[in-house]
Design a protein around this motif. Structure first.
Motif, PDB file in Angstrom:
ATOM      1  N   UNK A  10      11.800   5.857   5.075  1.00  0.00           N
ATOM      2  CA  UNK A  10      11.299   4.505   4.834  1.00  0.00           C
ATOM      3  C   UNK A  10      10.582   3.963   6.057  1.00  0.00           C
ATOM      4  N   UNK A  11       9.490   3.275   5.799  1.00  0.00           N
ATOM      5  CA  UNK A  11       8.772   2.507   6.818  1.00  0.00           C
ATOM      6  C   UNK A  11       8.470   1.161   6.188  1.00  0.00           C
TER       7      UNK A  11
ATOM      8  N   UNK B 185       8.860   0.828   2.484  1.00  0.00           N
ATOM      9  CA  UNK B 185       8.099   1.734   1.627  1.00  0.00           C
ATOM     10  C   UNK B 185       8.596   3.165   1.826  1.00  0.00           C
ATOM     11  N   UNK B 186       8.653   3.922   0.738  1.00  0.00           N
ATOM     12  CA  UNK B 186       9.028   5.325   0.837  1.00  0.00           C
ATOM     13  C   UNK B 186       7.795   6.132   1.208  1.00  0.00           C
ATOM     14  N   UNK B 187       7.919   6.871   2.300  1.00  0.00           N
ATOM     15  CA  UNK B 187       6.817   7.673   2.830  1.00  0.00           C
ATOM     16  C   UNK B 187       7.206   9.141   2.693  1.00  0.00           C
ATOM     17  N   UNK B 188       6.274   9.972   2.233  1.00  0.00           N
ATOM     18  CA  UNK B 188       6.501  11.406   2.135  1.00  0.00           C
ATOM     19  C   UNK B 188       5.612  12.102   3.153  1.00  0.00           C
ATOM     20  N   UNK B 189       6.239  12.831   4.059  1.00  0.00           N
ATOM     21  CA  UNK B 189       5.495  13.560   5.085  1.00  0.00           C
ATOM     22  C   UNK B 189       5.646  15.046   4.844  1.00  0.00           C
ATOM     23  N   UNK B 190       4.517  15.738   4.772  1.00  0.00           N
ATOM     24  CA  UNK B 190       4.484  17.180   4.567  1.00  0.00           C
ATOM     25  C   UNK B 190       3.798  17.803   5.766  1.00  0.00           C
TER      26      UNK B 190
ATOM     27  N   UNK C  44       1.993   7.435   0.867  1.00  0.00           N
ATOM     28  CA  UNK C  44       2.802   6.294   0.469  1.00  0.00           C
ATOM     29  C   UNK C  44       2.030   5.440  -0.525  1.00  0.00           C
ATOM     30  N   UNK C  45       2.747   4.575  -1.209  1.00  0.00           N
ATOM     31  CA  UNK C  45       2.119   3.614  -2.117  1.00  0.00           C
ATOM     32  C   UNK C  45       2.524   2.217  -1.700  1.00  0.00           C
ATOM     33  N   UNK C  46       1.629   1.286  -1.932  1.00  0.00           N
ATOM     34  CA  UNK C  46       1.895  -0.133  -1.695  1.00  0.00           C
ATOM     35  C   UNK C  46       1.140  -0.902  -2.772  1.00  0.00           C
ATOM     36  N   UNK C  47       1.880  -1.675  -3.558  1.00  0.00           N
ATOM     37  CA  UNK C  47       1.239  -2.445  -4.625  1.00  0.00           C
ATOM     38  C   UNK C  47       0.538  -1.524  -5.602  1.00  0.00           C
ATOM     39  N   UNK C  48      -0.717  -1.810  -5.865  1.00  0.00           N
ATOM     40  CA  UNK C  48      -1.499  -1.031  -6.824  1.00  0.00           C
ATOM     41  C   UNK C  48      -2.287   0.099  -6.183  1.00  0.00           C
ATOM     42  N   UNK C  49      -1.947   0.474  -4.941  1.00  0.00           N
ATOM     43  CA  UNK C  49      -2.741   1.457  -4.218  1.00  0.00           C
ATOM     44  C   UNK C  49      -1.907   2.615  -3.686  1.00  0.00           C
ATOM     45  N   UNK C  50      -2.560   3.767  -3.572  1.00  0.00           N
ATOM     46  CA  UNK C  50      -1.985   4.958  -2.965  1.00  0.00           C
ATOM     47  C   UNK C  50      -2.714   5.214  -1.649  1.00  0.00           C
TER      48      UNK C  50
ATOM     49  N   UNK D 127       3.965  11.809  12.961  1.00  0.00           N
ATOM     50  CA  UNK D 127       5.122  10.917  12.967  1.00  0.00           C
ATOM     51  C   UNK D 127       4.737   9.549  13.515  1.00  0.00           C
ATOM     52  N   UNK D 128       4.090   9.541  14.666  1.00  0.00           N
ATOM     53  CA  UNK D 128       3.676   8.277  15.268  1.00  0.00           C
ATOM     54  C   UNK D 128       2.609   7.566  14.457  1.00  0.00           C
ATOM     55  N   UNK D 129       1.660   8.336  13.937  1.00  0.00           N
ATOM     56  CA  UNK D 129       0.584   7.726  13.151  1.00  0.00           C
ATOM     57  C   UNK D 129       1.088   7.165  11.832  1.00  0.00           C
ATOM     58  N   UNK D 130       2.107   7.782  11.256  1.00  0.00           N
ATOM     59  CA  UNK D 130       2.642   7.290   9.982  1.00  0.00           C
ATOM     60  C   UNK D 130       3.059   5.831  10.117  1.00  0.00           C
TER      61      UNK D 130
END
Length: 172
Positions: free
Chosen positions: A117-118, A121-126, A137-143, A157-160
């Motif tokens: 989480x950031x 928001x749930x963030x997926x890092x690959x 990640x998604x926020x509102x109506x956007x990806x 990691x830092x940029x996320x």
């Protein structure tokens, strides 16, 4: 005699026009199948006319240097960045359901995939060690997606945190 010459000329013109129309149809069909993206460069991140949204906040400073604004296939915003020291990445933004990952993004090619989480928001890092990395990640109506082919160790990691907290899009 003159009438037959005009008749032959008319037949030749008709044949030329028919061949031209057939070629246009065939080439147009091939263009749609080729899978090539259309990329339009913009001067600012306002894609209101084409995609129906604009960016209201996005990173840009002396270490995360914004280079270009693009719109891909009239639906996906792409911002190209130089990351000091000498790395490159792209931020993609699209309305929900319209995001298309880069062609060289293979979900099963990553060695590690983690979620965290950031800012709620749930963030997926690959990531694949020493190679490509993606943060979604998604926020509102956007990806949103940040993607780099050759990131520095722990760069993503830092940029996320920086990108999730400082990137916003809104409908226009």
């Amino acid at each position: 005699m003159v009438e037959s010459i005009w008749f032959v000329i008319a037949l030749i013109l008709l044949a030329v026009v028919s061949v031209a129309l057939i070629l246009m149809i065939v080439l147009r069909a091939d263009a749609g199948v080729s899978g090539r993206d259309t990329r339009t460069q913009y001067l600012s991140p306002n894609y209101s006319d084409s995609a129906g949204f604009r960016l209201t906040a996005y990173p840009n400073n002396e270490l995360v240097i914004l280079q270009r604004y693009w719109l891909i296939n009239e639906s996906i915003a792409a911002l190209d960045y130089n990351i000091v020291p000498g790395r490159f990445m792209t931020l993609f933004i699209a309305k929900r359901g319209k995001m298309r990952f880069p062609d060289n993004y293979y979900a099963d090619a990553f060695e590690s995939v983690e979620q965290y989480d950031i800012a709620g928001l749930t963030v997926t890092q690959s990531q694949k060690a020493g190679r490509r990395a993606a943060v979604y990640w998604t926020r509102g109506d956007f990806e949103y997606l940040i993607y780099s082919e050759e990131p520095e160790m722990n760069m993503m990691n830092g940029l996320a945190y920086y990108f999730v907290n400082n990137t916003r899009a809104e409908d226009s």
